[in-house]
Design an enzyme around this catalytic site. Structure first.
Site, PDB file in Angstrom:
ATOM      1  N   ASP A  90     -30.847  -3.558 -59.880  1.00  0.00           N
ATOM      2  CA  ASP A  90     -30.516  -2.278 -60.503  1.00  0.00           C
ATOM      3  C   ASP A  90     -31.005  -2.192 -61.949  1.00  0.00           C
ATOM      4  OD1 ASP A  90     -28.720   0.167 -60.282  1.00  0.00           O
ATOM      5  OD2 ASP A  90     -27.859  -0.772 -62.054  1.00  0.00           O
ATOM      6  N   ASP A 113     -27.267  -5.519 -53.711  1.00  0.00           N
ATOM      7  CA  ASP A 113     -27.657  -4.839 -54.949  1.00  0.00           C
ATOM      8  C   ASP A 113     -27.170  -5.690 -56.123  1.00  0.00           C
ATOM      9  OD1 ASP A 113     -28.250  -2.680 -56.765  1.00  0.00           O
ATOM     10  OD2 ASP A 113     -27.780  -1.254 -55.170  1.00  0.00           O
ATOM     11  N   HIS A 157     -29.343   6.934 -52.998  1.00  0.00           N
ATOM     12  CA  HIS A 157     -28.001   7.399 -53.381  1.00  0.00           C
ATOM     13  C   HIS A 157     -27.991   8.120 -54.726  1.00  0.00           C
ATOM     14  CE1 HIS A 157     -28.741   3.741 -55.488  1.00  0.00           C
ATOM     15  NE2 HIS A 157     -27.715   3.971 -56.279  1.00  0.00           N
ATOM     16  N   ASP A 158     -29.131   8.151 -55.406  1.00  0.00           N
ATOM     17  CA  ASP A 158     -29.207   8.822 -56.706  1.00  0.00           C
ATOM     18  C   ASP A 158     -29.952  10.144 -56.646  1.00  0.00           C
ATOM     19  OD1 ASP A 158     -27.902   6.746 -58.023  1.00  0.00           O
ATOM     20  OD2 ASP A 158     -29.767   5.686 -58.458  1.00  0.00           O
ATOM     21  N   GLU A 169     -35.429  -1.796 -59.437  1.00  0.00           N
ATOM     22  CA  GLU A 169     -35.356  -0.381 -59.817  1.00  0.00           C
ATOM     23  C   GLU A 169     -35.921  -0.311 -61.224  1.00  0.00           C
ATOM     24  OE1 GLU A 169     -32.203   3.268 -60.274  1.00  0.00           O
ATOM     25  OE2 GLU A 169     -31.802   1.362 -61.182  1.00  0.00           O
TER      26      GLU A 169
HETATM   27  C1  GLC Z   1     -28.956   2.802 -61.021  1.00  0.00           C
HETATM   28  C2  GLC Z   1     -28.186   3.105 -59.764  1.00  0.00           C
HETATM   29  C3  GLC Z   1     -27.200   4.183 -60.063  1.00  0.00           C
HETATM   30  C4  GLC Z   1     -26.264   3.684 -61.129  1.00  0.00           C
HETATM   31  C5  GLC Z   1     -27.023   3.169 -62.362  1.00  0.00           C
HETATM   32  C6  GLC Z   1     -26.138   2.350 -63.238  1.00  0.00           C
HETATM   33  O1  GLC Z   1     -29.731   3.840 -61.449  1.00  0.00           O
HETATM   34  O2  GLC Z   1     -29.053   3.423 -58.726  1.00  0.00           O
HETATM   35  O3  GLC Z   1     -26.519   4.624 -58.940  1.00  0.00           O
HETATM   36  O4  GLC Z   1     -25.404   4.703 -61.525  1.00  0.00           O
HETATM   37  O5  GLC Z   1     -28.098   2.352 -62.014  1.00  0.00           O
HETATM   38  O6  GLC Z   1     -25.865   1.107 -62.668  1.00  0.00           O
END
Ligand code: GLC
Length: 557
Positions: free
Chosen positions: A201, A99, A331-332, A258
């Site tokens: 991310d 990641d 995980h979110d 993402e």
């Molecule tokens: C993304 C991740 C999340 C994190 C955020 C800040 O959305 O998936 O878990 O808190 O970025 O890095």
């Protein structure tokens, strides 16, 4: 179709290392714990493992606050544990995907410590610094994604720094070429270690507007979400093409961004030959219960047709170019059996119905740890039971907006990222067999029944195994075209896949009530390829039982 790439045919399994398997009794999962479970993951059929961040980090946001981009968090192990994991995985034909958290670092990163020390140090512009307004207040009224102002005052510099997420996650200044070069070098470091891909991310936030201005408040706190002010700012693709040239193009890897805020119509600029990434995580299908993106307190009633439209739109948009990562959990997000099946009934059948969709759509499936067991949400009584920084932010904001504590907890129950972050459920011993110590987060109540030991021969796990294997066997599943059918049905999500003259019809009843449908004529004498019930057959008219999935194939090759 162009030549199929390895990652188009692979099931990716996402691991939240902190919660996966603890080999030391520390209460926190570790890299050796992942290596120990590689045979389990191989048995499932995973071809790649995406690890959420394992770098040194103060863990304010569970590793998404990185203090060294080329190290390993001692809580998770050492660099040689990581090398061993990569090597052991490779022996099993599994690649490790890391990641990259490049929108921001930790406020404990040496870069930030230097940057905040003065207005003249060599890294003074590695982050985003601004003077306050004339009255000394924050430069703009932007709210960070986890709540509170997106600006924090730094007395050493007498200035504010910007953070899209928590105060401990200062945003890096991508306009500075030295910053970009340092980030690209860190990614190349991991590629040289044999990493097979990256999940990138929060990438749609890296470019900021040229001028920072207040936005129209969208909440009781008088602030506006930073998302509305900075997401997908024009010019972002220039940075990303450089990223591609300097890092991605050099290796046979896959990248998945993402990319909250990229609309379906823009996808071709982001993925495929002329884009940047191999795939982009899209959000529309997981946000169908919210009125608006990022507006978790404005919920709308569940409607299957919204989910169907969202999935079909994504499938259509990458039909010609690009590729699509299919996911229902990460995980979110809350656990999928709770989110996508709010009508109760047998969640175990529902888990299999969703597995059918996940593994028969076009794209690369991403399975989140525990999804293959049908793990469910937790529902703890007190906000103090929750660790997730965003749950605390949501709770506070809900109270400020006038919701009662009980209502605020309802949001937490529904949204909390801890739903997915409880320890992986290995067996029915204390703490679900995750640790011999005290786990950093309580295990979910379901673990005495839902655990690997019970499930490995059980209906959900074996169904996943079967579907993953089937994807590899039948090119129509990975590569065939997609066409939605029975589009108006409020209860059934159905689609057709086609490759040459081979055709596959996938029907999924998303409700705990039966429904009778007329089968499309060409499938009436087809072969039942798959069902989540025993004894299934096709006919002119079929009654789909509660949460029944049925796949019928004709002209099978
Ligand atoms: C993304 C991740 C999340 C994190 C955020 C800040 O959305 O998936 O878990 O808190 O970025 O890095």
């Amino acid at each position: 179709m162009k030549e199929t790439k390895w990652w188009q045919n692979t099931a990716v399994y996402q691991i939240y290392p902190k919660s996966f398997n603890d080999t030391t009794g520390s209460g926190t999962g570790d890299l050796r714990g992942i290596t120990e479970k590689l045979d389990y993951l191989k048995e499932l059929g995973a071809g790649a493992l995406w690890l959420t961040p394992v770098y040194p980090s103060p863990m304010v946001d569970n590793g998404y606050d990185i203090s060294d981009y080329t190290g390993i968090n001692p809580a998770f192990g050492t660099l040689s544990d990581m090398e061993e994991l990569i090597a052991e995985a490779k022996q099993r034909d599994i690649r490790i995907v890391m990641d990259l958290v490049y929108n921001h670092s930790s406020d404990q990163h040496p870069w930030f410590i230097e940057s905040k020390s003065s207005r003249t140090n060599p890294k003074h512009d590695w982050y985003i610094w601004r003077d306050g307004k004339e009255d000394g207040s924050a430069p703009t009224n932007w709210r960070g994604i986890f709540g509170g102002s997106a600006w924090t005052y730094c007395p050493e510099r007498g200035q504010y720094y910007l953070h899209t997420f928590a105060e401990a996650q200062p945003d890096l200044n991508w306009e500075n070429p030295e910053v970009r070069a340092a980030l690209f070098a860190a990614a190349n470091f991991w590629l040289d270690k044999g990493v097979g891909g990256f999940r990138i991310d929060a990438i749609t936030y890296i470019k900021k507007p040229a001028v920072f201005v207040d936005g129209t408040p969208d909440g009781a706190d008088g602030m506006v979400s930073i998302h509305a002010m900075t997401v997908n700012t024009p010019g972002i693709l220039d940075f990303l093409h450089e990223f591609r040239r300097e890092v991605f193009d050099r290796h046979d890897i896959f990248t998945v961004g993402e990319a909250n805020g990229v609309s379906v119509s823009e996808l071709s600029d982001w993925v495929g030959e002329n884009g940047v990434f191999s795939m982009l995580f899209e959000f529309s299908h997981v946000l169908v219960q919210y009125e608006d993106e990022e507006c978790w307190s404005k919920m709308v009633p569940w409607k299957l047709t919204k989910l169907k439209q969202a999935l079909s739109a994504s499938q259509a948009s990458v039909a010609r170019e690009g590729w699509y990562p299919i996911y229902f959990e990460n995980h979110d997000r809350a656990r999928s059996v709770n989110y996508f099946f709010p009508h109760g009934g047998d969640t175990r059948l529902a888990a299999k119905a969703l597995a059918t969709v996940l593994l028969t759509l076009r794209g690369t499936p991403f399975i989140y740890e525990g999804e293959e067991l049908g793990m469910t949400n937790v529902c703890w009584e007190s906000i103090d039971d929750y660790d997730d920084i965003s749950s605390h932010g949501q709770y506070e904001l809900a109270l400020k907006e006038g919701f009662s504590p009980a209502e605020a907890m309802r949001f937490v129950h529904f949204n909390s990222r801890d739903n997915a972050r409880t320890p992986m459920q290995w067996d029915d011993t204390a703490h679900a067999g995750f640790t011999t110590g005290t786990p950093w987060l309580k295990a979910g109540k379901s673990y005495p029944e839902i655990n690997v030991e019970n499930e490995i021969q059980g209906p959900i796990f074996t169904f996943y195994q079967k579907l993953i294997a089937l994807r590899k066997e039948l090119p129509i599943i990975a590569e065939g075209s997609y066409r939605p059918v029975y589009e108006d049905s409020q209860q059934v999500y159905a689609f057709e896949r086609q490759l040459g003259d081979e055709r596959l019809l996938v029907l999924n009843n998303f409700y705990p009530d039966p429904i009778t449908i007329d089968i499309l004529p060409e499938y009436q004498n087809g072969e039942v390829l798959l069902s989540n019930y025993e004894e299934t057959q096709t006919a002119e008219v079929v009654t789909l039982r509660p949460y029944e999935s049925l796949a019928i194939i004709v002209n099978k090759h």
